[in-house]
Design a protein around this motif. Structure first.
Motif, PDB file in Angstrom:
ATOM      1  N   GLU A 104       0.824  -1.212   0.000  1.00 25.40           N
ATOM      2  CA  GLU A 104       0.000   0.000   0.000  1.00 25.40           C
ATOM      3  C   GLU A 104       0.858   1.261   0.000  1.00 25.40           C
ATOM      4  N   VAL A 105       2.000   1.224   0.679  1.00 18.91           N
ATOM      5  CA  VAL A 105       2.907   2.375   0.667  1.00 18.91           C
ATOM      6  C   VAL A 105       3.509   2.557  -0.729  1.00 18.91           C
ATOM      7  N   VAL A 149       6.718   9.689  -4.327  1.00 20.90           N
ATOM      8  CA  VAL A 149       7.850  10.473  -3.848  1.00 20.90           C
ATOM      9  C   VAL A 149       8.889  10.510  -4.963  1.00 20.90           C
ATOM     10  N   GLN A 150       9.793  11.442  -4.863  1.00 17.29           N
ATOM     11  CA  GLN A 150      10.836  11.535  -5.891  1.00 17.29           C
ATOM     12  C   GLN A 150      11.925  10.479  -5.708  1.00 17.29           C
ATOM     13  N   LEU A 151      12.317  10.240  -4.462  1.00 14.91           N
ATOM     14  CA  LEU A 151      13.477   9.388  -4.189  1.00 14.91           C
ATOM     15  C   LEU A 151      13.072   8.041  -3.602  1.00 14.91           C
ATOM     16  N   ILE A 152      13.774   6.986  -4.039  1.00 11.22           N
ATOM     17  CA  ILE A 152      13.504   5.695  -3.417  1.00 11.22           C
ATOM     18  C   ILE A 152      14.070   5.658  -1.993  1.00 11.22           C
ATOM     19  N   GLU A 153      14.956   6.568  -1.659  1.00 11.31           N
ATOM     20  CA  GLU A 153      15.402   6.698  -0.279  1.00 11.31           C
ATOM     21  C   GLU A 153      14.220   7.090   0.623  1.00 11.31           C
ATOM     22  N   THR A 154      13.389   8.002   0.132  1.00 11.45           N
ATOM     23  CA  THR A 154      12.199   8.422   0.878  1.00 11.45           C
ATOM     24  C   THR A 154      11.213   7.267   0.985  1.00 11.45           C
ATOM     25  N   LEU A 155      11.037   6.542  -0.104  1.00  6.13           N
ATOM     26  CA  LEU A 155      10.151   5.376  -0.090  1.00  6.13           C
ATOM     27  C   LEU A 155      10.649   4.346   0.916  1.00  6.13           C
ATOM     28  N   ALA A 156      11.948   4.094   0.929  1.00  4.82           N
ATOM     29  CA  ALA A 156      12.514   3.134   1.884  1.00  4.82           C
ATOM     30  C   ALA A 156      12.251   3.570   3.328  1.00  4.82           C
ATOM     31  N   GLU A 157      12.362   4.853   3.596  1.00  3.75           N
ATOM     32  CA  GLU A 157      12.110   5.382   4.941  1.00  3.75           C
ATOM     33  C   GLU A 157      10.653   5.136   5.345  1.00  3.75           C
ATOM     34  N   ARG A 158       9.733   5.373   4.429  1.00  5.47           N
ATOM     35  CA  ARG A 158       8.310   5.140   4.716  1.00  5.47           C
ATOM     36  C   ARG A 158       8.037   3.665   4.976  1.00  5.47           C
ATOM     37  N   LEU A 159       8.702   2.810   4.239  1.00  8.53           N
ATOM     38  CA  LEU A 159       8.535   1.374   4.426  1.00  8.53           C
ATOM     39  C   LEU A 159       9.118   0.928   5.773  1.00  8.53           C
ATOM     40  N   ALA A 160      10.239   1.509   6.160  1.00 14.87           N
ATOM     41  CA  ALA A 160      10.829   1.197   7.463  1.00 14.87           C
ATOM     42  C   ALA A 160       9.882   1.604   8.590  1.00 14.87           C
ATOM     43  N   ASP A 161       9.209   2.738   8.416  1.00 15.93           N
ATOM     44  CA  ASP A 161       8.230   3.173   9.423  1.00 15.93           C
ATOM     45  C   ASP A 161       7.123   2.131   9.591  1.00 15.93           C
ATOM     46  N   VAL A 162       6.691   1.527   8.483  1.00 18.80           N
ATOM     47  CA  VAL A 162       5.667   0.481   8.546  1.00 18.80           C
ATOM     48  C   VAL A 162       6.205  -0.723   9.325  1.00 18.80           C
TER      49      VAL A 162
END
Length: 121
Positions: free
Chosen positions: A64-65, A71-84
């Motif tokens: 779902e994330v 987002v522009q960066l996959i670094e940002t996506l990775a951070e959101r996934l880590a939060d999950v």
């Protein structure tokens, strides 16, 4: 005490992440690997799903994330996934890799991967 690991590899979901307008418009497949560090002994001792991480529910939440807000960066996506991953109080640490195999690189390549590790604060 050393921690156990639960690993989910190769989760695929379509997202619209990237810097280029075409990436946002067309979207592409992203692949996610996560490793959760936690104590699974209580779950094993009682054969109790409530004392561990339900990896099916985790997979759904991660997808779902990826499929959600761009987002522009996959670094940002990775951070959101880590939060999950860290949303469960049982998880002490999470390692998250985001693969972008169709990244807009004008040369032959196999994959682009960003890997982060986050711990409970």
């Amino acid at each position: 005490m050393s921690l156990d690991r639960i690993t989910l590899k190769g989760l695929r979901a379509r997202g619209r992440h990237g810097v280029l307008a075409a990436e946002r418009e067309l979207g592409q497949e992203f692949v996610v690997d996560v490793t959760l560090h936690l104590d699974t002994a209580p779950a094993a001792a009682g054969d109790d799903l409530a004392k561990t991480v339900h990896y099916g529910e985790l997979a759904q939440a991660l997808a779902e994330v990826v499929e959600g807000e761009p987002v522009q960066l996959i670094e940002t996506l990775a951070e959101r996934l880590a939060d999950v991953c860290l949303a469960s109080a049982l998880v002490a640490k999470a390692e998250v890799s985001v693969h972008k195999p169709a990244a807009p690189i004008p040369l032959p390549f196999d994959d682009v991967v960003v890997t982060i590790e986050r711990s409970r604060a």
